[in-house]
Design an enzyme around this catalytic site. Sequence first.
Site, short mmCIF file in Angstrom:
data_model
loop_
_atom_site.label_atom_id
_atom_site.label_comp_id
_atom_site.label_asym_id
_atom_site.label_seq_id
_atom_site.Cartn_x
_atom_site.Cartn_y
_atom_site.Cartn_z
N ALA A 47 0.95 -1.29 -0.01
CA ALA A 47 0.16 -0.03 -0.08
C ALA A 47 0.92 1.24 -0.05
O ALA A 47 0.58 2.20 -0.80
CB ALA A 47 -0.94 0.00 1.36
N GLU A 139 6.15 -9.35 1.43
CA GLU A 139 5.32 -9.26 2.73
C GLU A 139 3.84 -10.02 2.21
O GLU A 139 2.90 -10.32 3.30
CB GLU A 139 4.98 -7.77 3.05
CG GLU A 139 6.05 -7.23 3.92
CD GLU A 139 5.64 -5.83 4.48
OE1 GLU A 139 6.14 -5.41 5.39
OE2 GLU A 139 4.42 -5.26 4.10
N THR A 199 20.16 0.62 -1.95
CA THR A 199 20.35 1.68 -1.30
C THR A 199 21.25 1.68 0.00
O THR A 199 21.25 0.55 0.73
CB THR A 199 18.73 1.93 -0.69
OG1 THR A 199 18.17 1.02 0.38
CG2 THR A 199 17.62 2.48 -1.70
N GLY A 201 21.17 4.38 2.42
CA GLY A 201 20.78 5.26 3.63
C GLY A 201 21.47 6.40 3.19
O GLY A 201 21.25 6.99 1.99
N ASP A 203 24.28 7.20 2.55
CA ASP A 203 25.25 7.37 1.49
C ASP A 203 24.76 6.91 -0.03
O ASP A 203 25.69 6.84 -0.82
CB ASP A 203 26.34 6.09 1.68
CG ASP A 203 27.06 6.38 3.04
OD1 ASP A 203 27.27 7.66 3.35
OD2 ASP A 203 27.35 5.46 3.76
N GLY A 204 23.23 7.32 -0.12
CA GLY A 204 22.92 7.24 -1.64
C GLY A 204 22.59 5.73 -2.02
O GLY A 204 22.18 4.96 -1.16
N ASP A 233 9.72 2.48 0.46
CA ASP A 233 8.75 2.51 -0.10
C ASP A 233 8.49 3.41 -1.23
O ASP A 233 8.25 3.17 -2.47
CB ASP A 233 7.22 1.97 0.48
CG ASP A 233 7.52 0.93 1.46
OD1 ASP A 233 8.10 -0.37 0.84
OD2 ASP A 233 7.06 0.78 2.53
#
Length: 287
Positions: A47, A139, A199, A201, A203-204, A233
């Site tokens: 969602a 999920e 990813t 965080g 650091d791109g 997301d």
Amino acid sequence: MNTTHHPALTVVGSINLDITATASRLPLPGETIGGAVLRQQPGGKGANQAVAAARLAGRSRMVGAVGMDDAGRNLLDAMAAVGVDTTDVARVDAATGTALVLVDSQGENSIVVCPGANAEVSVAGVEFGEDEAVLCQLEVDMSVVLEAARAARGFFALNAAPAMPLPAELLERCDLVIVNETEYELIPELRDAALVAVTYGADGAAIYERGVRVAEAAGVVVLDVANTIGAGDAFCAALVLALRSGLDYSQALAVANAVGADAVRDASSQPALKELQHYVAAAAPTR
């Protein structure tokens, strides 16, 4: 079922009600902590991604399941209100998926997920267009993700979270896999995947082709972080839409990073976002 004009992105996945209690610290086993603040909001990786796509592209489509309860109806209404086509969200005889989240004053959290209706998601009878991108996460049951991969006729992307072993058939069908750096380490078979976005965080992010790093984009510094739950997301939805709009890998990563940065500034797991074109213009290299 709407089969005449498919939206740019269809998400197959989870729909949850997030119930969050914010306390000074997390309780020890058997301990009760008072003075917490309770908050309920829409969630679930599926969602969250469908809502982000609708905000970025104007509309999207969700394939999932909710219960016959008030929570299910409220979650459907919230998605529809921002432009998500919920025609293919089933109402089933099970409780709507719920995540119980405990958060301390430092933002550390503990989460218990009750899948409920998410265990009954099916793509049976759902039609996918050739020009329609499909995005899944893990999920919902792996059998549903495989079913979606087989049914999708166009671009198929997988956000491989939470991390788990991936069947060879699924990996071979993926035009794109999106993971964070921890998930990339936990799923060694991704080294052989055609295209993986990782990813890092602050650091791109980077893109790998068969384990070779072929593109990267710097992270965006955010000083006013409100909530990190929906950022990944939003990044996933933005990256698929950016790549599908014709941007090269580095540009698409830069756009997705900018969207993710905007997302963490919003306390909601389904943050308010601008249109994709705004982020494309902002991320364009200056001459």
